[in-house]
Scaffold this active site. Structure first.
Site, short mmCIF file in Angstrom:
data_model
loop_
_atom_site.label_atom_id
_atom_site.label_comp_id
_atom_site.label_asym_id
_atom_site.label_seq_id
_atom_site.Cartn_x
_atom_site.Cartn_y
_atom_site.Cartn_z
N ALA A 56 25.60 35.64 0.17
CA ALA A 56 26.68 35.60 1.17
C ALA A 56 27.84 34.67 0.81
O ALA A 56 29.00 35.11 0.75
CB ALA A 56 26.08 35.26 2.53
N ARG A 97 30.74 45.37 1.06
CA ARG A 97 29.39 45.17 1.57
C ARG A 97 29.49 44.75 3.05
O ARG A 97 30.30 43.88 3.38
CB ARG A 97 28.64 44.09 0.76
N ASP A 245 22.58 35.84 5.77
CA ASP A 245 23.81 36.62 5.53
C ASP A 245 24.68 36.68 6.77
O ASP A 245 25.89 36.85 6.68
CB ASP A 245 23.45 38.03 5.06
O1 MRU Z 1 21.87 41.47 -1.39
P1 MRU Z 1 22.15 40.04 -1.71
O2 MRU Z 1 21.51 39.59 -3.00
O3 MRU Z 1 23.61 39.72 -1.65
O4 MRU Z 1 21.43 39.25 -0.55
C1 MRU Z 1 21.40 37.86 -0.59
C2 MRU Z 1 20.60 37.25 0.49
O5 MRU Z 1 20.06 37.90 1.34
C3 MRU Z 1 20.58 35.75 0.52
O6 MRU Z 1 19.35 35.30 1.00
C4 MRU Z 1 21.69 35.28 1.47
O7 MRU Z 1 22.92 35.82 1.07
C5 MRU Z 1 21.79 33.82 1.54
S1 MRU Z 1 22.56 33.22 0.10
C6 MRU Z 1 22.92 31.60 0.17
#
Ligand code: MRU
Length: 355
Positions: A56, A97, A245
């Site tokens: 995120a 996204r 997220d």
């Molecule tokens: O699909 P992604 O790899 O972007 O998902 C990431 C996550 O779900 C993380 O746990 C979240 O972004 C927290 S990152 C500090």
């Protein structure tokens, strides 16, 4: 163009080299460390969509850089026309996204800056937006370190800490959210051992969390997602910490698919379940987690690993990339402004309004 000083000992997914933005291709880690260079906002949007960069806060940082790169190529001398074009650039970046709110937060911040300065020349707006993008990048690292200091007291000396996905340096500008808390506990002299869920289907735990912790000599043991319950039942996990997220106003948390399962298991085994996230991840406009948009990704992420086919041709697949952990399964939410416990719907707005 300004540049961020590079300290090669610090793990970062995004860097600036010789006037170019580079991103470490997170799809190829840990076996290949390949940096791609980006010059346009369309390329950066593609990097977000295809998960060269993910996590995120890192997505928010990349989006801000995308806006900066997009506007620096604009040729108009009219500030109004400049703003209209900026909005179009933001639309392209916003369509990459849907779940991580940090993306939209960063785009809003860039737009807000431009809107508040529309009486300035186009050149001044371009310079200002460059500074804003670099500020978002640098602030993210400081935010994570502060979050680490707030969260570290929750991690006991000797703790065996389960984490899911990658909420580390690779998911942020540097340092990480959940792994930032672990880094801060280690820096405070505590012995911490991390258990990393592999995190099917994209394997952020196996590929990224394991890679970055091993690089820093923080003890890490990899498990399959379906092993967490067994380890908890044997008393081998003392607490869980994950990133987020998007966090709704009532404290419901969207995070990587499988987080909800871990939270239910933690509740059954009376193990504290912590979420670490900057306040830019809190979306007070959504009353609860059911309103958070959940990204569905390509079936191929499940049916294949790289080019190896695992499932029958044409099989029907569901691939939601995130799930919602209800607030009552969460022991505390750690932010850069402090720790929220108990009544999240009262505490989260207080934390957000401090920012
Ligand atoms: O699909 P992604 O790899 O972007 O998902 C990431 C996550 O779900 C993380 O746990 C979240 O972004 C927290 S990152 C500090």
């Amino acid at each position: 163009m300004s540049t961020c000083p590079i300290d090669t000992r610090v793990i970062r997914p995004i860097r600036f080299v010789a006037g170019q933005c580079q991103m470490l291709d997170q799809r190829l880690l840990p076996t290949e460390e390949v940096w791609h260079s980006y010059k346009t906002y369309e390329e950066i949007a593609d990097a977000i969509r295809t998960m060269v960069v993910r996590g995120a806060p890192a997505i928010g940082v990349a989006a801000a850089i995308g806006v900066w790169f997009g506007v620096r190529d604009l040729e108009t001398q009219s500030s109004q026309e400049f703003y209209t074009q900026l909005e179009k650039i933001c639309e392209v970046l916003a369509a990459t996204r849907p779940t991580a709110v940090n993306l939209f937060w960063a785009l809003e911040r860039m737009k807000r800056f431009a809107h508040a300065n529309l009486d300035r020349s186009v050149l001044e707006l371009k310079i200002g937006l460059e500074y804003e993008a670099l500020a978002i990048t640098q602030e993210d690292e400081m935010i994570n370190q502060t979050m680490g200091r707030h969260g570290e007291p929750l991690i006991p000396d000797g703790a065996r800490v389960l984490t899911h996905c990658n909420a580390g340096a690779m998911a942020t500008a540097a340092y990480g959210t959940a792994l930032g808390v672990i880094r801060a506990a280690v820096a405070a002299g505590k012995k911490v051992a991390v258990i990393a869920d592999e995190t099917r289907p994209f394997l952020q735990g196996a590929r990224l969390t394991a890679w970055e912790l091993q690089k820093e000599n923080i003890p890490v043991t990899l498990i399959c997602d379906n092993m967490a319950g067994f380890l908890m039942s044997r008393g081998e996990i003392d607490c869980v910490i994950v990133g987020a997220d998007r966090i709704a106003a009532n404290g419901d948390v969207a995070n990587k698919i499988g987080t909800y399962t871990v939270a239910v298991l933690a509740k059954v085994h009376k193990i504290p379940f912590y979420v670490a996230a900057p306040v830019s991840t809190i979306d007070l406009s959504l009353a609860d987690g059911s309103l958070i948009p959940i990204e569905e990704r390509d079936a191929r992420e499940l049916t294949h690993i790289k080019d190896v086919q695992l499932a029958p041709e044409g099989i029907q697949v569901r691939n939601p990339a995130f799930d919602i952990t209800p607030h009552d399964l969460i022991s505390a939410i750690i932010t850069e402004y402090g720790v929220a416990e108990g009544d999240f719907s009262t505490r989260l707005p207080q934390l957000v309004h401090q920012s």
